[in-house]
Design a protein around this motif. Structure first.
Motif, short mmCIF file in Angstrom:
data_model
loop_
_atom_site.label_atom_id
_atom_site.label_comp_id
_atom_site.label_asym_id
_atom_site.label_seq_id
_atom_site.Cartn_x
_atom_site.Cartn_y
_atom_site.Cartn_z
N ALA A 186 18.70 -4.64 -5.34
CA ALA A 186 17.43 -4.07 -4.92
C ALA A 186 16.74 -3.23 -5.98
N SER A 187 17.47 -2.73 -6.97
CA SER A 187 16.87 -1.85 -7.98
C SER A 187 16.22 -2.62 -9.12
N ARG A 188 16.30 -3.94 -9.09
CA ARG A 188 15.67 -4.73 -10.15
C ARG A 188 14.14 -4.62 -10.04
N PRO A 189 13.43 -4.81 -11.16
CA PRO A 189 11.97 -4.62 -11.17
C PRO A 189 11.22 -5.40 -10.09
N ILE A 190 11.51 -6.69 -9.94
CA ILE A 190 10.76 -7.50 -9.00
C ILE A 190 10.88 -6.97 -7.58
N HIS A 191 12.08 -6.52 -7.19
CA HIS A 191 12.29 -6.04 -5.82
C HIS A 191 11.60 -4.69 -5.59
N GLN A 192 11.66 -3.80 -6.59
CA GLN A 192 10.99 -2.51 -6.44
C GLN A 192 9.47 -2.68 -6.42
N PHE A 193 8.97 -3.63 -7.21
CA PHE A 193 7.53 -3.88 -7.25
C PHE A 193 7.04 -4.37 -5.89
N ILE A 194 7.76 -5.32 -5.30
CA ILE A 194 7.35 -5.87 -4.00
C ILE A 194 7.41 -4.80 -2.93
N TYR A 195 8.42 -3.93 -2.97
CA TYR A 195 8.53 -2.84 -2.00
C TYR A 195 7.35 -1.89 -2.13
N GLN A 196 7.04 -1.47 -3.35
CA GLN A 196 5.93 -0.53 -3.56
C GLN A 196 4.59 -1.17 -3.21
N VAL A 211 -2.00 11.14 -12.54
CA VAL A 211 -3.06 11.99 -11.99
C VAL A 211 -4.43 11.41 -12.32
N LYS A 212 -4.52 10.69 -13.42
CA LYS A 212 -5.82 10.17 -13.85
C LYS A 212 -5.80 8.66 -13.98
N ARG A 213 -5.10 8.00 -13.04
CA ARG A 213 -5.01 6.54 -13.11
C ARG A 213 -6.35 5.90 -12.75
N ALA A 214 -6.55 4.70 -13.24
CA ALA A 214 -7.75 3.94 -12.90
C ALA A 214 -7.33 2.58 -12.36
N ARG A 215 -8.17 1.97 -11.57
CA ARG A 215 -7.84 0.67 -11.01
C ARG A 215 -8.28 -0.42 -11.97
N ILE A 216 -7.54 -1.51 -12.02
CA ILE A 216 -7.95 -2.66 -12.81
C ILE A 216 -8.67 -3.63 -11.89
N THR A 217 -9.56 -4.42 -12.44
CA THR A 217 -10.42 -5.24 -11.60
C THR A 217 -10.25 -6.73 -11.82
N ALA A 269 -3.67 -4.06 -3.41
CA ALA A 269 -2.36 -3.39 -3.49
C ALA A 269 -1.64 -3.81 -4.76
N TYR A 270 -1.70 -5.08 -5.09
CA TYR A 270 -1.05 -5.58 -6.31
C TYR A 270 -1.61 -4.88 -7.54
N HIS A 271 -2.93 -4.83 -7.65
CA HIS A 271 -3.55 -4.25 -8.84
C HIS A 271 -3.27 -2.75 -8.96
N ILE A 272 -3.24 -2.05 -7.83
CA ILE A 272 -2.97 -0.61 -7.86
C ILE A 272 -1.55 -0.35 -8.37
N GLU A 278 1.86 0.19 -0.47
CA GLU A 278 0.45 0.38 -0.82
C GLU A 278 -0.44 -0.45 0.10
N ARG A 279 0.01 -1.64 0.46
CA ARG A 279 -0.76 -2.48 1.37
C ARG A 279 -0.93 -1.81 2.74
N GLU A 280 0.13 -1.15 3.21
CA GLU A 280 0.05 -0.44 4.49
C GLU A 280 -0.94 0.72 4.41
N ARG A 281 -0.93 1.45 3.30
CA ARG A 281 -1.86 2.57 3.15
C ARG A 281 -3.31 2.08 3.12
N LEU A 282 -3.54 0.98 2.41
CA LEU A 282 -4.89 0.44 2.31
C LEU A 282 -5.36 -0.10 3.65
#
Length: 266
Positions: A136-146, A249-255, A170-173, A150-154
């Motif tokens: 579960a700690s591998r990048p792909i699994h942590q990315f999908i979880y996060q 703190v100063k992140r920007a979204r990619i489009t 959610a993916y781009h964020i 984010e999808r739930e928050r949006l």
């Protein structure tokens, strides 16, 4: 922190330094800052206050920090990537701690012999759960979880919006956050792979820049940067004695558009 905080470091040294951001310790600290920032922004009473004075690398204790610590811990427990030893000192992972998947799976099974109820290791469901937590700690699994979080928050703030658009946002964020934190590997495609940057041998150019070679130890300059990072993390200050402003703190979204694509093989 921005690259300019390390004046005099070469591009090669900075790449070597940023590789350490994918360790459990640094990712845990980054996620706490992210959670603190999210809580701050959601509180209308804090509008007009200087968030950077209260949210920066090195801060420990206080309501915001403690709440964020427990939230990130709960997320890691839910994913199966939290270690019991990380909660003993109340500070989370240590600088030398590793992800579960960095250890041989057989060692995990062998350790169960010394724990109560180890007979359960003969049950298929128990083995499947151990394997799940190990991976579960591998990048792909942590990315999908996060991305799911984010999808739930949006979705909570965008009722009626197309689910596909929310997933794309959610993916781009999440991807931008990983890029800001220097944990997104340039070798990945649309989705992360199975290995963090700090796990891989570092390929450097030789002194004349003609060939590549494998560097397995930190260069002296990078060791100094790491030591400075540990020092400022304790003080919560940058090199010029100002509160450290974290990239989150100063992140920007990619489009750019997101299209489904299979994960690349490693």
């Amino acid at each position: 922190m921005a690259d300019e905080d390390y004046r005099g470091a070469s591009e090669e040294e900075l790449k070597h330094y940023w590789r350490l951001n994918s360790t459990p310790r640094n990712q845990f600290d980054d996620l706490i800052l992210e959670e603190m920032s999210r809580t701050w922004d959601a509180d209308p009473k804090r509008r007009g206050s200087d968030k950077n004075l209260y949210i920066h690398r090195g801060i420990q204790g206080g309501y915001l920090y403690n709440q964020a610590f427990e939230e990130v811990k709960a997320q890691w427990v839910e994913q199966g990537i939290w270690r019991e030893s990380w909660g003993l000192n109340g500070k989370g992972p240590a600088a030398t701690d590793r992800w579960k998947h960095e250890e041989r799976l057989q060692c995990v099974f062998d350790e169960a012999v010394n724990k109560p109820g180890y007979e359960a290791r003969y049950r298929p469901k128990w083995k499947a759960e151990v394997i799940h937590q190990h991976e579960a700690s591998r990048p792909i699994h942590q990315f999908i979880y996060q991305m799911g979080n984010e999808r739930e928050r949006l979705a909570a703030g965008k009722e009626g919006e197309d689910a596909g658009d929310i997933s794309s946002d959610a993916y781009h964020i999440v991807r931008m956050r990983w890029a800001d934190r220097h944990i997104w590997d340039e070798g990945w495609s649309v989705l992360p792979g199975m290995t963090w940057q700090h796990e891989k041998p570092y390929v450097c150019s030789d002194s004349e820049g003609d060939e590549d070679y494998i560097e397995t130890s930190l260069p002296p300059r990078v060791k100094k940067l790491v030591a400075e990072r540990e020092k400022t993390a304790k003080l919560g200050l940058s090199d010029d004695n100002k509160p450290i402003i974290h990239p989150l703190v100063k992140r920007a979204r990619i489009t750019d558009t997101f299209e489904d694509s299979p994960m690349e093989d490693e």
